[in-house]
Design a protein around this motif. Sequence first.
Motif, PDB file in Angstrom:
ATOM      1  N   PHE A  42       0.825  -1.211   0.000  1.00  0.00           N
ATOM      2  CA  PHE A  42       0.000   0.000   0.000  1.00  0.00           C
ATOM      3  C   PHE A  42       0.860   1.261   0.000  1.00  0.00           C
ATOM      4  CE2 PHE A  42      -2.315   3.367   2.230  1.00  0.00           C
ATOM      5  CZ  PHE A  42      -3.490   3.418   1.499  1.00  0.00           C
ATOM      6  N   ILE A  43       1.897   1.278   0.850  1.00  0.00           N
ATOM      7  CA  ILE A  43       2.758   2.458   0.963  1.00  0.00           C
ATOM      8  C   ILE A  43       3.529   2.692  -0.334  1.00  0.00           C
ATOM      9  CG2 ILE A  43       4.808   3.375   2.126  1.00  0.00           C
ATOM     10  CD1 ILE A  43       3.726   1.957   4.683  1.00  0.00           C
ATOM     11  N   ALA A  44       4.099   1.617  -0.900  1.00  0.00           N
ATOM     12  CA  ALA A  44       4.835   1.759  -2.161  1.00  0.00           C
ATOM     13  C   ALA A  44       3.912   2.223  -3.285  1.00  0.00           C
ATOM     14  CB  ALA A  44       5.501   0.430  -2.526  1.00  0.00           C
ATOM     15  N   SER A  45       2.704   1.677  -3.334  1.00  0.00           N
ATOM     16  CA  SER A  45       1.736   2.090  -4.351  1.00  0.00           C
ATOM     17  C   SER A  45       1.354   3.550  -4.177  1.00  0.00           C
ATOM     18  CB  SER A  45       0.478   1.209  -4.276  1.00  0.00           C
ATOM     19  OG  SER A  45       0.793  -0.147  -4.482  1.00  0.00           O
ATOM     20  N   SER A  46       1.157   3.974  -2.935  1.00  0.00           N
ATOM     21  CA  SER A  46       0.809   5.372  -2.654  1.00  0.00           C
ATOM     22  C   SER A  46       1.927   6.307  -3.098  1.00  0.00           C
ATOM     23  CB  SER A  46       0.539   5.555  -1.157  1.00  0.00           C
ATOM     24  OG  SER A  46      -0.595   4.817  -0.748  1.00  0.00           O
ATOM     25  N   ALA A  47       3.162   5.909  -2.881  1.00  0.00           N
ATOM     26  CA  ALA A  47       4.300   6.736  -3.302  1.00  0.00           C
ATOM     27  C   ALA A  47       4.296   6.923  -4.816  1.00  0.00           C
ATOM     28  CB  ALA A  47       5.606   6.090  -2.842  1.00  0.00           C
ATOM     29  N   GLY A  48       4.041   5.849  -5.560  1.00  0.00           N
ATOM     30  CA  GLY A  48       4.023   5.948  -7.016  1.00  0.00           C
ATOM     31  C   GLY A  48       2.873   6.772  -7.537  1.00  0.00           C
ATOM     32  N   VAL A  49       1.697   6.604  -6.934  1.00  0.00           N
ATOM     33  CA  VAL A  49       0.507   7.325  -7.380  1.00  0.00           C
ATOM     34  C   VAL A  49       0.620   8.818  -7.081  1.00  0.00           C
ATOM     35  CG1 VAL A  49      -1.927   7.673  -6.836  1.00  0.00           C
ATOM     36  CG2 VAL A  49      -1.095   5.387  -7.339  1.00  0.00           C
ATOM     37  N   ARG A  50       1.077   9.146  -5.890  1.00  0.00           N
ATOM     38  CA  ARG A  50       1.089  10.553  -5.464  1.00  0.00           C
ATOM     39  C   ARG A  50       2.294  11.339  -5.974  1.00  0.00           C
ATOM     40  NH1 ARG A  50       0.012  10.681   0.882  1.00  0.00           N
ATOM     41  NH2 ARG A  50       0.168  12.913   0.440  1.00  0.00           N
ATOM     42  N   TYR A  51       3.450  10.678  -6.099  1.00  0.00           N
ATOM     43  CA  TYR A  51       4.670  11.428  -6.430  1.00  0.00           C
ATOM     44  C   TYR A  51       5.451  10.839  -7.603  1.00  0.00           C
ATOM     45  CZ  TYR A  51       3.639  13.568  -1.962  1.00  0.00           C
ATOM     46  OH  TYR A  51       3.009  14.232  -0.928  1.00  0.00           O
ATOM     47  N   GLY A  52       4.838   9.926  -8.347  1.00  0.00           N
ATOM     48  CA  GLY A  52       5.535   9.361  -9.496  1.00  0.00           C
ATOM     49  C   GLY A  52       6.793   8.626  -9.070  1.00  0.00           C
ATOM     50  N   ALA A  59      12.978   4.416  -1.285  1.00  0.00           N
ATOM     51  CA  ALA A  59      12.899   2.953  -1.269  1.00  0.00           C
ATOM     52  C   ALA A  59      14.296   2.347  -1.211  1.00  0.00           C
ATOM     53  CB  ALA A  59      12.156   2.460  -2.511  1.00  0.00           C
ATOM     54  N   ALA A  60      15.228   2.934  -1.982  1.00  0.00           N
ATOM     55  CA  ALA A  60      16.611   2.446  -1.950  1.00  0.00           C
ATOM     56  C   ALA A  60      17.256   2.725  -0.599  1.00  0.00           C
ATOM     57  CB  ALA A  60      17.412   3.099  -3.076  1.00  0.00           C
ATOM     58  N   GLY A  61      17.010   3.928  -0.057  1.00  0.00           N
ATOM     59  CA  GLY A  61      17.576   4.282   1.244  1.00  0.00           C
ATOM     60  C   GLY A  61      17.030   3.420   2.364  1.00  0.00           C
ATOM     61  N   ALA A  62      15.750   3.062   2.273  1.00  0.00           N
ATOM     62  CA  ALA A  62      15.134   2.223   3.302  1.00  0.00           C
ATOM     63  C   ALA A  62      15.786   0.850   3.354  1.00  0.00           C
ATOM     64  CB  ALA A  62      13.631   2.080   3.033  1.00  0.00           C
ATOM     65  N   VAL A  63      16.212   0.349   2.197  1.00  0.00           N
ATOM     66  CA  VAL A  63      16.908  -0.941   2.154  1.00  0.00           C
ATOM     67  C   VAL A  63      18.197  -0.861   2.970  1.00  0.00           C
ATOM     68  CG1 VAL A  63      18.211  -2.498   0.645  1.00  0.00           C
ATOM     69  CG2 VAL A  63      15.933  -1.721  -0.021  1.00  0.00           C
ATOM     70  N   LEU A  64      18.963   0.212   2.757  1.00  0.00           N
ATOM     71  CA  LEU A  64      20.200   0.387   3.518  1.00  0.00           C
ATOM     72  C   LEU A  64      19.911   0.539   5.001  1.00  0.00           C
ATOM     73  CD1 LEU A  64      23.267   0.785   3.544  1.00  0.00           C
ATOM     74  CD2 LEU A  64      22.875   3.234   3.123  1.00  0.00           C
ATOM     75  N   PHE A  65      18.880   1.318   5.327  1.00  0.00           N
ATOM     76  CA  PHE A  65      18.494   1.547   6.721  1.00  0.00           C
ATOM     77  C   PHE A  65      18.083   0.234   7.389  1.00  0.00           C
ATOM     78  CE2 PHE A  65      16.291   3.635  10.217  1.00  0.00           C
ATOM     79  CZ  PHE A  65      17.026   4.802  10.372  1.00  0.00           C
ATOM     80  N   GLY A  66      17.226  -0.531   6.701  1.00  0.00           N
ATOM     81  CA  GLY A  66      16.781  -1.804   7.251  1.00  0.00           C
ATOM     82  C   GLY A  66      17.926  -2.784   7.396  1.00  0.00           C
ATOM     83  N   ALA A 196       5.124  14.217   1.165  1.00  0.00           N
ATOM     84  CA  ALA A 196       6.140  13.278   0.694  1.00  0.00           C
ATOM     85  C   ALA A 196       7.057  12.858   1.831  1.00  0.00           C
ATOM     86  CB  ALA A 196       6.948  13.915  -0.428  1.00  0.00           C
ATOM     87  N   LEU A 197       7.347  13.779   2.739  1.00  0.00           N
ATOM     88  CA  LEU A 197       8.203  13.463   3.884  1.00  0.00           C
ATOM     89  C   LEU A 197       7.551  12.405   4.769  1.00  0.00           C
ATOM     90  CD1 LEU A 197      10.885  14.225   5.183  1.00  0.00           C
ATOM     91  CD2 LEU A 197       9.672  15.932   6.548  1.00  0.00           C
ATOM     92  N   THR A 198       6.226  12.490   4.926  1.00  0.00           N
ATOM     93  CA  THR A 198       5.502  11.488   5.702  1.00  0.00           C
ATOM     94  C   THR A 198       5.602  10.117   5.045  1.00  0.00           C
ATOM     95  OG1 THR A 198       3.928  13.158   6.466  1.00  0.00           O
ATOM     96  CG2 THR A 198       3.255  10.868   6.661  1.00  0.00           C
ATOM     97  N   LEU A 199       5.495  10.078   3.720  1.00  0.00           N
ATOM     98  CA  LEU A 199       5.616   8.807   3.007  1.00  0.00           C
ATOM     99  C   LEU A 199       7.036   8.245   3.094  1.00  0.00           C
ATOM    100  CD1 LEU A 199       3.547   8.811  -0.305  1.00  0.00           C
ATOM    101  CD2 LEU A 199       3.479   7.164   1.551  1.00  0.00           C
ATOM    102  N   VAL A 200       8.027   9.129   3.060  1.00  0.00           N
ATOM    103  CA  VAL A 200       9.416   8.685   3.232  1.00  0.00           C
ATOM    104  C   VAL A 200       9.581   8.002   4.583  1.00  0.00           C
ATOM    105  CG1 VAL A 200      11.799   9.465   3.559  1.00  0.00           C
ATOM    106  CG2 VAL A 200      10.431  10.385   1.685  1.00  0.00           C
ATOM    107  N   ALA A 201       9.023   8.629   5.637  1.00  0.00           N
ATOM    108  CA  ALA A 201       9.088   8.037   6.977  1.00  0.00           C
ATOM    109  C   ALA A 201       8.362   6.694   7.010  1.00  0.00           C
ATOM    110  CB  ALA A 201       8.481   8.993   8.002  1.00  0.00           C
ATOM    111  N   ALA A 202       7.231   6.608   6.305  1.00  0.00           N
ATOM    112  CA  ALA A 202       6.464   5.358   6.281  1.00  0.00           C
ATOM    113  C   ALA A 202       7.234   4.251   5.564  1.00  0.00           C
ATOM    114  CB  ALA A 202       5.122   5.590   5.595  1.00  0.00           C
ATOM    115  N   ILE A 203       7.900   4.593   4.463  1.00  0.00           N
ATOM    116  CA  ILE A 203       8.693   3.611   3.724  1.00  0.00           C
ATOM    117  C   ILE A 203       9.819   3.065   4.598  1.00  0.00           C
ATOM    118  CG2 ILE A 203      10.300   3.322   1.793  1.00  0.00           C
ATOM    119  CD1 ILE A 203       8.555   5.349   0.238  1.00  0.00           C
TER     120      ILE A 203
END
Length: 426
Positions: A42-52, A59-66, A196-203
């Motif tokens: 849902f979060i990834a889909s929302s990111a694509g729909v709202r901000y292209g 998404a790439a940064g979250a991989v490193l963070f995780g 967008a910042l909220t979605l970044v935090a969610a990702i």
Amino acid sequence: MATDETTAVTGSAVGASIQKFFDEYGLGFVMVASYFGSGSVFIASSAGVRYGYALLWAAAGAVLFGFMAQDMSARLGIFGEPLMVFARRKLGRAGATAIALLLTVGCVAWCLELTAAVGKGIEVLSGGAVGWQPLALVVGGAAIVTGILGYDAIERVMTLMMFGLLAAYVVVAGASGPEVADVATGFVPSVPDAGALTLVAAIIGTTALWPNFFLESILVRQKGWSDESAVGTMRRDLGMGYVVGGLTTIAIVIATAAVLRPAGVTELDTFITPGRALAEVLGGWALVLFLVGALAAAFNSIVPIMWTPAYMIPQALGYDVKADDRQFKLLYAGLVAVGSLSPLVHAVFGLSVVDMIILFPAYNGVVGLPLTALLLFWAVNDRETMGEHRNGLGINAVNVSLVILSVFLAVSSAGDVFGAILSGSF
């Protein structure tokens, strides 16, 4: 006869290669399967729909963070002890048990959301032939049977499922015909607006899943990783798992950005919505592939998430349990059974499936993530526990970022989350 012998030799060689792979790797895929559920879709889909493509960098940064958060948990298990064992030693039996029970509520809430999500998805695929409520109970039963198979079987299932998810979403992303140059610009960090910042935090928040902090610190011993020589293997394992998870997330963002955003879709009601919208442009196969992937992701998450309290509670009480122990299996089965009662939650609280998909992970972000992030930070910096393997300055910077992010999200959203849960509306 020669052909039969050749086939037997080939099959034996393949089997030996698979066994060799899982002798060293596989735990990273269990960790990624844990976080990659309906909420992640849902979060990834929302990111694509709202901000292209603009948030592909997140998404790439979250991989490193995780990856780095899981690396800390793994090193704690290798050089120290499981995270809940650390909590019991530092806080005593009563303190550790209180934390374990509080966090167990969050795991059960996740299970409620996931059983409801899978049930709803099957209802859609079946054309409404069966309602999601009875299906949620069936999903819970299937999760109980799957979860007591034992670690080795689960590891193989989760690894196969993650590669399957990657393949499914890459096919959908490729069919969407994205412009390569536009996709490339998305990996340059930018924040279009405050939303967008909220979605970044969610990702980031959904990728750094707090049950994994406990689970990885426990399961490293299952892999035989117990000294310095295992660190390289552990990191390669995590790297493979998180690369697959990250590419899957990126594929979802690309597919929704390339198809739904140009079609005028700007908001999503649920993780099912992107599949329906994709079907209008790409055909019915896209709905089936997208939705089956989402259902597999949600079901994947149930087992490792619900393994966590089945380990935590006995450890808090001072008992060492393994996945094959009868005590572990009974506790796991009982907790999943409670987590299958999403239809009852719907009836009592008036929460829809969409409400549960959004609110119950949010509850975990408010309660579980900050508490666990602080506990992990304490453990990996404790000299008595880690000795010379304590966090260095660079890793601590990531750990502090995780703590700050989790506390910020908790403070800023706690009122809204609890208010929505209790009022039965989102």
